[in-house]
Design a protein around this motif. Sequence first.
Motif, mmCIF file in Angstrom:
data_model
loop_
_atom_site.group_PDB
_atom_site.id
_atom_site.type_symbol
_atom_site.label_atom_id
_atom_site.label_comp_id
_atom_site.label_asym_id
_atom_site.label_seq_id
_atom_site.Cartn_x
_atom_site.Cartn_y
_atom_site.Cartn_z
ATOM 1 N N VAL A 62 -2.909 26.540 42.342
ATOM 2 C CA VAL A 62 -3.425 26.632 42.040
ATOM 3 C C VAL A 62 -4.329 27.869 42.381
ATOM 4 C CG1 VAL A 62 -4.379 24.376 41.431
ATOM 5 C CG2 VAL A 62 -4.514 24.790 43.362
ATOM 6 N N GLU A 63 -3.391 28.604 43.753
ATOM 7 C CA GLU A 63 -4.059 29.651 44.816
ATOM 8 C C GLU A 63 -3.795 30.870 44.086
ATOM 9 O OE1 GLU A 63 -2.577 28.525 48.125
ATOM 10 O OE2 GLU A 63 -3.652 26.518 48.736
ATOM 11 N N LEU A 64 -2.879 31.118 43.154
ATOM 12 C CA LEU A 64 -3.054 32.254 42.704
ATOM 13 C C LEU A 64 -3.665 33.126 42.419
ATOM 14 C CD1 LEU A 64 0.766 31.479 41.131
ATOM 15 C CD2 LEU A 64 0.286 32.864 43.177
ATOM 16 N N THR A 65 -3.822 34.570 42.311
ATOM 17 C CA THR A 65 -4.975 35.241 41.707
ATOM 18 C C THR A 65 -4.189 36.553 41.108
ATOM 19 O OG1 THR A 65 -6.002 34.969 44.252
ATOM 20 C CG2 THR A 65 -6.523 36.843 42.670
ATOM 21 N N ALA A 66 -4.367 36.486 39.821
ATOM 22 C CA ALA A 66 -4.383 38.418 38.993
ATOM 23 C C ALA A 66 -3.873 38.992 39.882
ATOM 24 C CB ALA A 66 -4.411 37.993 37.420
ATOM 25 N N CYS A 67 -3.125 39.643 39.326
ATOM 26 C CA CYS A 67 -3.268 41.443 40.365
ATOM 27 C C CYS A 67 -4.357 42.310 39.077
ATOM 28 C CB CYS A 67 -1.910 42.381 40.894
ATOM 29 S SG CYS A 67 -0.865 42.339 39.173
#
Length: 245
Positions: A196-201
Amino acid sequence: DRPVELNIWRAPTDNDRHIRRQWERAGYDRAGAQAYSTRIIRRRGAVAVHAEMSVSATALQPALRVRAVWTVTESGELAVNLRARKSEGFPCLPRFGLRLFLPSSMHQVAYYGLGPGESYIDKHRSCRHGEFRTTVAALHEGYLRPQENGSRADCDSLVLSGGDGAPGLSVVGLRPFSFNASAYTQEELTARAHDVELTACGSTVLCLDGAMAGIGSASCGPALQERYRVDAELTLHLLLAPSTR
């Protein structure tokens, strides 16, 4: 969106927890490419750039020596020919290939290889060879702890496009290759503890691999078998071209 990169890092899997320490000591997670010499050879309808290169982290000796030939034709095709050898004393590599940052609008994927699920050199018994169509989002496997995921192995061809006739990228392997296409970088997958911490680049991150280490079972079992390691002379032979598919 960015220059093409030589790529040897993958976000460590649960089974990479022991070899990861060796990879990080060797600087694989922060390695970059350096060219020592280049030669330009002009041919009819094409230009070839020959380069002697290395891959290493700052302040460390080269982990990999690479001979590269990039051939660009007047029709816009790019032929990639990479030959590499790992330096003595370095651990086996996570992978060997290229990384491209493409517009995020290129989210449609069509490939011929192992599918429909993710596949690796030692993890593909549930897969079959065929032609598959999917999306970048669907290729992502949402493991609770972010890690390497979604590879498609033993591929002959790949097309990324935006659909509706928008320009895309076609990749053909002169030898079988594997690929990942993701909204996340390897650095992002490595750094985060929870999905849930992932951020798209903001780009479609395309990894094209001449070799990808197997998954193994080293989190609770033996080390990865030698035949599944990236630990020998390495090659990557691809033809990239614009596509309207």
